[in-house]
Design a protein around this motif. Structure first.
Motif, PDB file in Angstrom:
ATOM      1  N   VAL A   1      35.452  78.607  42.510  1.00  0.00           N
ATOM      2  CA  VAL A   1      34.005  78.705  42.681  1.00  0.00           C
ATOM      3  C   VAL A   1      33.433  77.294  42.676  1.00  0.00           C
ATOM      4  O   VAL A   1      33.784  76.472  41.830  1.00  0.00           O
ATOM      5  CB  VAL A   1      33.370  79.568  41.557  1.00  0.00           C
ATOM      6  CG1 VAL A   1      31.862  79.637  41.714  1.00  0.00           C
ATOM      7  CG2 VAL A   1      33.985  80.963  41.544  1.00  0.00           C
ATOM      8  N   SER A   2      32.569  77.012  43.616  1.00  0.00           N
ATOM      9  CA  SER A   2      31.997  75.669  43.734  1.00  0.00           C
ATOM     10  C   SER A   2      30.996  75.406  42.608  1.00  0.00           C
ATOM     11  O   SER A   2      30.410  76.342  42.042  1.00  0.00           O
ATOM     12  CB  SER A   2      31.283  75.513  45.084  1.00  0.00           C
ATOM     13  OG  SER A   2      30.090  76.296  45.098  1.00  0.00           O
ATOM     14  N   LEU A   3      30.786  74.140  42.327  1.00  0.00           N
ATOM     15  CA  LEU A   3      29.806  73.769  41.309  1.00  0.00           C
ATOM     16  C   LEU A   3      28.400  74.222  41.707  1.00  0.00           C
ATOM     17  O   LEU A   3      27.583  74.552  40.855  1.00  0.00           O
ATOM     18  CB  LEU A   3      29.847  72.266  41.041  1.00  0.00           C
ATOM     19  CG  LEU A   3      31.056  71.774  40.256  1.00  0.00           C
ATOM     20  CD1 LEU A   3      31.065  70.245  40.171  1.00  0.00           C
ATOM     21  CD2 LEU A   3      31.085  72.369  38.857  1.00  0.00           C
ATOM     22  N   ARG A   4      28.125  74.252  42.993  1.00  0.00           N
ATOM     23  CA  ARG A   4      26.815  74.738  43.460  1.00  0.00           C
ATOM     24  C   ARG A   4      26.626  76.198  43.077  1.00  0.00           C
ATOM     25  O   ARG A   4      25.588  76.586  42.555  1.00  0.00           O
ATOM     26  CB  ARG A   4      26.690  74.565  44.981  1.00  0.00           C
ATOM     27  CG  ARG A   4      25.337  75.057  45.534  1.00  0.00           C
ATOM     28  CD  ARG A   4      25.299  75.051  47.059  1.00  0.00           C
ATOM     29  NE  ARG A   4      26.371  75.801  47.680  1.00  0.00           N
ATOM     30  CZ  ARG A   4      26.399  77.141  47.780  1.00  0.00           C
ATOM     31  NH1 ARG A   4      25.433  77.864  47.299  1.00  0.00           N
ATOM     32  NH2 ARG A   4      27.405  77.745  48.396  1.00  0.00           N
ATOM     33  N   ARG A   5      27.660  77.021  43.306  1.00  0.00           N
ATOM     34  CA  ARG A   5      27.579  78.454  42.957  1.00  0.00           C
ATOM     35  C   ARG A   5      27.525  78.631  41.444  1.00  0.00           C
ATOM     36  O   ARG A   5      26.831  79.515  40.945  1.00  0.00           O
ATOM     37  CB  ARG A   5      28.777  79.210  43.532  1.00  0.00           C
ATOM     38  CG  ARG A   5      28.806  79.278  45.030  1.00  0.00           C
ATOM     39  CD  ARG A   5      27.959  80.376  45.625  1.00  0.00           C
ATOM     40  NE  ARG A   5      28.576  81.667  45.350  1.00  0.00           N
ATOM     41  CZ  ARG A   5      27.921  82.704  44.827  1.00  0.00           C
ATOM     42  NH1 ARG A   5      26.660  82.613  44.546  1.00  0.00           N
ATOM     43  NH2 ARG A   5      28.549  83.834  44.606  1.00  0.00           N
ATOM     44  N   ILE A   6      28.256  77.806  40.725  1.00  0.00           N
ATOM     45  CA  ILE A   6      28.221  77.879  39.265  1.00  0.00           C
ATOM     46  C   ILE A   6      26.807  77.555  38.784  1.00  0.00           C
ATOM     47  O   ILE A   6      26.260  78.240  37.915  1.00  0.00           O
ATOM     48  CB  ILE A   6      29.256  76.920  38.647  1.00  0.00           C
ATOM     49  CG1 ILE A   6      30.685  77.381  38.982  1.00  0.00           C
ATOM     50  CG2 ILE A   6      29.061  76.800  37.139  1.00  0.00           C
ATOM     51  CD1 ILE A   6      31.771  76.375  38.666  1.00  0.00           C
ATOM     52  N   SER A   7      26.197  76.535  39.365  1.00  0.00           N
ATOM     53  CA  SER A   7      24.840  76.151  38.992  1.00  0.00           C
ATOM     54  C   SER A   7      23.860  77.287  39.264  1.00  0.00           C
ATOM     55  O   SER A   7      22.985  77.576  38.442  1.00  0.00           O
ATOM     56  CB  SER A   7      24.425  74.902  39.765  1.00  0.00           C
ATOM     57  OG  SER A   7      23.104  74.541  39.465  1.00  0.00           O
ATOM     58  N   GLU A   8      23.995  77.932  40.410  1.00  0.00           N
ATOM     59  CA  GLU A   8      23.125  79.057  40.748  1.00  0.00           C
ATOM     60  C   GLU A   8      23.250  80.170  39.710  1.00  0.00           C
ATOM     61  O   GLU A   8      22.254  80.792  39.328  1.00  0.00           O
ATOM     62  CB  GLU A   8      23.455  79.599  42.135  1.00  0.00           C
ATOM     63  CG  GLU A   8      23.080  78.676  43.268  1.00  0.00           C
ATOM     64  CD  GLU A   8      23.668  79.107  44.612  1.00  0.00           C
ATOM     65  OE1 GLU A   8      24.393  80.132  44.663  1.00  0.00           O
ATOM     66  OE2 GLU A   8      23.395  78.434  45.616  1.00  0.00           O
ATOM     67  N   ALA A   9      24.466  80.415  39.267  1.00  0.00           N
ATOM     68  CA  ALA A   9      24.694  81.458  38.264  1.00  0.00           C
ATOM     69  C   ALA A   9      24.088  81.061  36.922  1.00  0.00           C
ATOM     70  O   ALA A   9      23.401  81.860  36.275  1.00  0.00           O
ATOM     71  CB  ALA A   9      26.189  81.726  38.117  1.00  0.00           C
ATOM     72  N   LEU A  10      24.321  79.830  36.515  1.00  0.00           N
ATOM     73  CA  LEU A  10      23.813  79.379  35.221  1.00  0.00           C
ATOM     74  C   LEU A  10      22.289  79.334  35.198  1.00  0.00           C
ATOM     75  O   LEU A  10      21.674  79.500  34.136  1.00  0.00           O
ATOM     76  CB  LEU A  10      24.397  78.012  34.862  1.00  0.00           C
ATOM     77  CG  LEU A  10      25.902  78.004  34.577  1.00  0.00           C
ATOM     78  CD1 LEU A  10      26.400  76.580  34.362  1.00  0.00           C
ATOM     79  CD2 LEU A  10      26.235  78.879  33.377  1.00  0.00           C
ATOM     80  N   ASP A  11      21.679  79.133  36.361  1.00  0.00           N
ATOM     81  CA  ASP A  11      20.214  79.132  36.433  1.00  0.00           C
ATOM     82  C   ASP A  11      19.629  80.492  36.073  1.00  0.00           C
ATOM     83  O   ASP A  11      18.443  80.602  35.765  1.00  0.00           O
ATOM     84  CB  ASP A  11      19.735  78.713  37.827  1.00  0.00           C
ATOM     85  CG  ASP A  11      19.871  77.227  38.072  1.00  0.00           C
ATOM     86  OD1 ASP A  11      20.042  76.467  37.096  1.00  0.00           O
ATOM     87  OD2 ASP A  11      19.810  76.817  39.253  1.00  0.00           O
TER      88      ASP A  11
END
Length: 149
Positions: A67-77
């Motif tokens: 999973v990309s860091l961008r997708r991880i960031s979206e999830a954590l948001d």
């Protein structure tokens, strides 16, 4: 239920790094991307909430799954900014990735099952190879090499 001393809920970067199995520089990088947050002490030193350990475990596991860091960031948001995320919050995020991860598993299984044939085929065809150029997307950019100078 006994209350924790508020000072015990905050950890120094070295403590977080050691417990999470990452370098302190990784904490700074994750923080620069907005994946984790810290506070500053009166001496201008960083401190991380104890639950940052869970967030880092989530980040590292997600990265291992591709999973990309961008997708991880979206999830954590989607996690609450104040207070601790609940088990329900983490489950909601996991469900969102279910289809994507299932698709990736299917692709990796197909690659694994055809890998020796694929490597040994010798075709070096960028138009036919479903792994290096699915659906000949590079061909849409014109003739000639696109990835290799």
């Amino acid at each position: 239920m006994p209350q924790l001393d508020p000072d015990l809920t905050w950890l120094k970067p070295g403590q977080v790094a050691e417990r999470a199995g990452v370098a302190v520089s990784a904490l700074h990088y994750y923080e620069s991307l907005g994946l984790i947050r810290s506070r500053r002490t009166t001496g201008n030193r960083r401190e991380y909430r104890r639950d940052t350990l869970r967030v880092i475990a989530f980040i590292r596991t997600a990265q291992r799954l591709g999973v990309s860091l961008r997708r991880i960031s979206e999830a954590l948001d989607q996690l609450p900014r104040e207070g601790l995320p609940t088990k329900r919050d983490w489950a909601r995020i996991s469900r969102q990735w279910y289809d994507e991860l299932s698709e990736r598993i299917e692709e990796l299984t197909a690659l694994r099952d055809r890998f020796s044939t694929c490597i040994g085929c010798g075709c070096l065809s960028l138009t036919a190879c479903p792994y290096s150029n699915p659906d000949d997307v590079l061909g849409l950019e014109g003739a000639g090499a696109r990835r290799f100078p």
